[in-house]
Every structure is written in C-alpha cells, then in structure tokens.
Design an enzyme around this catalytic site. Structure first.
Site, short mmCIF file in Angstrom:
data_model
loop_
_atom_site.label_atom_id
_atom_site.label_comp_id
_atom_site.label_asym_id
_atom_site.label_seq_id
_atom_site.Cartn_x
_atom_site.Cartn_y
_atom_site.Cartn_z
N GLU A 305 0.79 -1.23 0.00
CA GLU A 305 0.00 0.00 0.00
C GLU A 305 0.82 1.29 0.00
O GLU A 305 0.65 2.15 0.87
CB GLU A 305 -0.98 -0.01 1.18
CG GLU A 305 -1.91 -1.23 1.13
CD GLU A 305 -3.00 -1.24 2.20
OE1 GLU A 305 -2.83 -0.56 3.23
OE2 GLU A 305 -4.01 -1.93 1.98
N GLU A 426 -6.54 -7.73 -1.68
CA GLU A 426 -7.02 -7.51 -0.31
C GLU A 426 -8.42 -6.95 -0.41
O GLU A 426 -8.68 -6.06 -1.23
CB GLU A 426 -6.20 -6.45 0.45
CG GLU A 426 -4.88 -6.87 1.00
CD GLU A 426 -4.35 -5.83 2.01
OE1 GLU A 426 -5.16 -5.12 2.65
OE2 GLU A 426 -3.14 -5.73 2.13
C1 LIG Z 1 0.00 5.46 4.20
O1 LIG Z 1 -0.81 6.48 3.68
C2 LIG Z 1 -2.01 6.86 4.31
C3 LIG Z 1 -2.48 8.10 3.70
O2 LIG Z 1 -2.12 9.20 4.39
C4 LIG Z 1 -1.82 6.97 5.78
O3 LIG Z 1 -2.96 7.46 6.43
C5 LIG Z 1 -1.52 5.62 6.24
O4 LIG Z 1 -1.12 5.69 7.51
C6 LIG Z 1 -0.58 4.83 5.37
N1 LIG Z 1 -1.30 3.76 4.87
C7 LIG Z 1 -1.56 3.20 3.75
C8 LIG Z 1 -2.90 3.20 3.23
O5 LIG Z 1 -0.77 2.61 3.14
#
Ligand SMILES: *[C@H]1O[C@H](CO)[C@@H](O)[C@H](O)[C@H]1NC(C)=O
Ligand SMILES: *[C@@H]1O[C@H](CO)[C@@H](O)[C@H](O)[C@H]1NC(C)=O
Ligand SMILES: *[C@@H]1O[C@H](CO)[C@@H](O)[C@H](O)[C@H]1NC(C)=O
Length: 497
Positions: A305, A426
């Site tokens: 992600e 996912e």
């Molecule tokens: C990375 O990005 C999001 C977006 O800000 C953040 O809130 C999160 O903690 C992290 N998660 C993800 C979706 O990968």
C-alpha cells in the site's frame, strides 16, 4: 490493510511488537463458541453424506468421504478434495503425477501423488486443468490477462496471511496455517517479506543501528520466511511477498527515512532520496536473490500500500502519483535485473486517477494519494496490477457493497485494456456472521462476471490448539461462513478460468 493493526475494543491501533496476540486474544467464551461451531460442523458431517462444496478428502482428512447425490468428490490439491456438482454421465480418469519437492534446506524429497480426478463429459478443458493436482515445480508466468503455470492456466485465489513467519509461530503452527489455507481451496497466499526494527527482539528481518542496516538471516530472521516458503510449497500454495510497508506496522518505509535522514522527513522521501532508495534496494537484493530460484514464490511486491503519506508522516507538497509510478518503474526493473524468474507487482491499493471529480470519492482521485492504477499497469517491468477494497474504511459505508461492485468492474475494465492480469489482493468487511458471507458472495459474483483475474481476501486465520491467530476484525477462521464461501468461490473461479 495495516497488517499489524488489531481491533481490540472498537479502536484500530498500529503495533510493532510481536506480542500483540496476547492483548487481543479473543475471550475464552469466544473460543468455546468457535470450538462448538467446529464440533457441530464436524459432528454433522459424520452423520450424513457431504454436501456441495464440502470437504470429502485430503491427506490428513478423516471425515466423511461420500458426496451427496449428484455430487462427485474432486481433488483440489493434496490436502483438499471437495464435493462438486456432477452428472449421471460421470466418467472417471486416473491421473498419476510425480512431483519433486525441494525444501529450502539442502534435502530433496521426491513424492508421488496418485489422485483420481472425476470429471463429467461436459467439463471444459479449463475445469479439467483445475482439478488436476497442482504441480510443485515451475514459475508462474502471464499470458494476456491470465497467469500460466507449466503451460496451463493458473488462477490466483485465496487470502492474506502476514503472520505465519513474523509472529514467532512454530513450524507445526505454520504447517497448520497452510493446511487450513489449502483446505479453503486457495492457490495463492500474500505475506510479508519485511520487518524493519531498531532493536533486536522476537522475529525480525532487518535491524537498524543508526544508519546501518543488517539483514537477519538467522533462525529468528529470514529462516522463518524460509520455513513459511517450504510449508507453502508442500501445501501446493504459491506466494506473493511484499518487500516493505507504507504503514508503520512491522517497521516499513518510515524506519528507512528516519534512520538515514533523521526524523521529520516527508514520507515520500522514501521514493526519491538516493540514499534511502539505495538502502531499500540493498534489502530487496538480499531477499530476492535468496529466493531467486524458488518457484513457490509467484511474485515480488514492492510495498504494501504505497502512498505519498505515511502512518504519522505527511507527504511533501510535490508528491503525487508520478513520484510512485517512477519509483515503481525503477525498482521493478532492478528486481528483474536480479531475478528474471519471478513476476513483479506493486502491492498497492489500486487507486484510479480519474481527472473528472465524481461521487465515487477519493479512491478515484489517486493522483494526489500517490497511485494511478492505469499508469502503473503500463510499466513494462510490472507484470500485473494489484488493488485493494475497503469501502467501509474509505468513506463508503452507506453504500459499501454496490460501491465495491463498481470498484471491481472498473479495475476489470482497466485490466482488459492493459492486457495484463489484475488481482484484487485484499478486501474485507469487519462485521461477522452470515451477512458478511452474503456480501462477499455478491463481490465474488462480480469478480466472476467481470472476468477479473483473481482475488485474495484479507485475511486467513487459524486456531492453534485453541488459540486464535490475530484478528483485526477481518480474520476468517475455519468454520466461518466466509470460509465455506471461499471454498465454493475458489472452485468456481478456477472453473471459470
Ligand atoms: C500510508 O498512507 C495513508 C495516507 O495518508 C496513511 O494514512 C496511512 O497511515 C498509510 N497507509 C496506507 C494506506 O498505506
Ligand atoms: C498442539 O499441541 C500439541 C501437544 O503439545 C503439539 O504437539 C502440536 O504441535 C500443537 N499443534 C500446533 C499446531 O501447534
Ligand atoms: C505530478 O506533479 C508533477 C510536477 O508538478 C507533474 O508534472 C505531474 O503531471 C503530476 N502528476 C500527476 C499524475 O498529476
């Protein structure tokens, strides 16, 4: 999903220690309920012939093997056979296959598998392929919007399990996890090949001391991943392995930037700072070359992600999807240069960068978040597209099921125009019971009807001697209605091809 996160009392909070299972273990009454449910199911199966989609065979299976009228017992893999609809014109064919299983140590074992595959005269060749025992050897390749294994179509379906190697489980527990997953009809599991730490404790893969990072190849390090790989292999499961994390669970990107550049860096310095990129490449090299000839691994994924912003770190003003697209092109080409055997994908949430604002909301405005699914599919050194689906976390809870159908349909269309496979790798809803299974069934139907290549739910769970593996609210244990649904869906998806 934030894999190390857990939902204990209505709150999601990230954890980086391995002991979280103790804090979040379900109550003993909950365990007893699951045991009772399992007992009820096992007990019932001993009294009657096996219904459609039920298990009727497998290596360690001791239950009822007679299928109900009109059904035939079809082997899905060494560990799992299930009752599927047949016709009175059923013919039987015996297929023998010999496969070589290599463990990651130096021993080589040759096993012979003889299995009876029953098919009807009306079965398509794809169904026949699907019911053959899995080959233990061969790298997965792509062909248009599909995958192949040894020249036959390979259908990715199954679940995520981040925990088997990372949480200190024994070899027996890892084996049970993969036996449970194989019994769900899965062909693929997505797991984590990273774990950044700044102090050596529990299982860890990459230890940072100041700006120096050391790969842990010891028994509490990558040898746990070695065992996971060998267990997946012996259960006929292929793996997607992610190499870092956008979230802070199990370390992730922000550990690199904080250790190398100091705290307070924008999250996206991970993608652009040359020192950080070099450090990440060094870790990638260590892992990828360790398994370069290991065909149990289906694909490497650059990051779980990736986004411009992190868990606690903000994005810089200049970060957009172009930054991550460029990074993904560079890193995927680097992996291909080290390891031409394996497929490579991103492991992202698959946000669509639609320049026209509409009421599908922010997952369709991926440019600012940092992901453009279509632009990433165009990268030569990325073999397939990945996307996730959490409508309830993405502000769509009022309309989550229909929104999800649209999300799957839109990605299937982009898959078709790019002529590369795409996996919804996912997805999940946190409510439990029959309603969740009903809603997943709707989404599974959309996967089948849109022609999407495959899907993996978040996340598989097992019960080890009465103790559940971590549950962040999404876990599916044997006995859950979704588990039965997955068995049914896996067979249907494999039959569709
Ligand atoms: C990375 O990005 C999001 C977006 O800000 C953040 O809130 C999160 O903690 C992290 N998660 C993800 C979706 O990968
Ligand atoms: C359950 O407990 C038994 C007895 O202690 C042990 O041999 C077995 O390995 C355990 N099973 C798992 C999956 O850990
Ligand atoms: C990201 O920003 C750069 C520089 O401002 C710009 O050239 C590029 O088009 C932007 N990308 C997207 C997807 O908006």
């Amino acid at each position: 999903m934030r894999s190390g996160s857990t939902r204990c009392s209505g709150e999601i909070f990230p954890v980086t220690v391995v002991y979280i299972t103790l804090d979040c273990m379900t109550s003993s009454s909950e365990n007893m309920r699951r045991q009772a449910l399992l007992f009820a199911i096992l007990g019932a199966s001993a009294l009657a012939s096996v219904p459609e989609w039920g298990q009727c065979g497998g290596l360690s299976y001791t239950g009822e093997t007679d299928c109900a009228a009109g059904l035939v017992c079809v082997e899905q893999n060494t560990y799992y056979s299930q009752c599927l609809a047949g016709t009175s014109t059923t013919t039987s064919t015996t297929v023998s296959s010999t496969s070589t299983v290599k463990s990651t140590t130096t021993t080589t074992t040759t096993v012979s598998t003889t299995s009876t595959v029953k098919s009807t005269t009306t079965t398509t060749s794809q169904t026949t392929t699907a019911s053959s025992p899995p080959s233990a050897t061969g790298f997965i390749k792509t062909s248009g919007t599909r995958f192949t294994l040894n020249g036959k179509q390979f259908v990715p379906v199954g679940s995520n399990a981040y925990w088997p190697a990372l949480l200190g489980y024994s070899n027996a527990e890892i084996d049970q996890a993969f036996a449970d997953i194989a019994a769900s009809g899965a062909t693929v599991v997505r797991t984590e090949g990273f774990n950044e730490v700044t102090s050596a404790q529990g299982v860890y893969f990459h230890l940072w001391t100041g700006s120096t990072a050391t790969v842990n190849t010891g028994t509490d390090g990558l040898q746990r991943l070695d065992y996971l790989v060998s267990s997946a292999k012996s259960h006929g499961i292929k793996l997607l392995i992610t190499l870092t994390n956008n979230w802070s669970d199990f370390g992730g990107m922000d550990v690199y930037t904080a250790q190398l550049l100091g705290s307070g860096q924008p999250h996206d310095a991970f993608y652009t700072n040359p020192t950080v990129v070099a450090a990440y490449k060094a870790y990638v090299q260590a892992v990828v070359t360790r398994y370069a000839t290991e065909d149990t691994i289906m694909a490497w994924e650059l990051c779980n992600e990736p986004r411009c912003a992190g868990t606690t770190t903000a994005a810089s003003a200049t970060c957009n999807s172009t930054v991550i697209t460029n990074w993904a092109a560079e890193i995927s080409a680097y992996i291909k240069s080290l390891d031409p055997n394996h497929l490579v994908a991103i492991g992202d949430e698959g946000f669509i960068n639609d320049p026209i604002p509409h009421d599908y909301d922010y997952p369709y405005q991926g440019g600012g978040i940092g992901i453009d699914f279509e632009a990433n599919l165009a990268i030569d050194t990325l073999d397939f597209g990945t996307f996730h689906m959490y409508p309830d976390s993405w502000g769509e809870s009022g309309n989550d099921i229909a929104w999800g159908q649209q999300w799957i349909t839109d990605h299937a269309a982009l898959m078709t125009s790019a002529n590369k496979p795409a996996i919804m790798e996912e997805f999940g809803l946190t409510y439990t019971g029959a309603q969740r299974a009903t809603d997943y069934a709707t989404w599974y139907d959309t996967v089948i009807s849109t022609g999407l290549t495959g899907d993996l739910l978040w996340q598989a769970g097992s019960v080890f001697n009465g103790t559940e593996t971590p549950n962040d609210g999404y876990a599916i244990y044997p006995g859950d209605p979704v588990y039965t649904l997955l068995q049914q869906h896996a067979a249907a998806l494999v039959a569709r091809g």
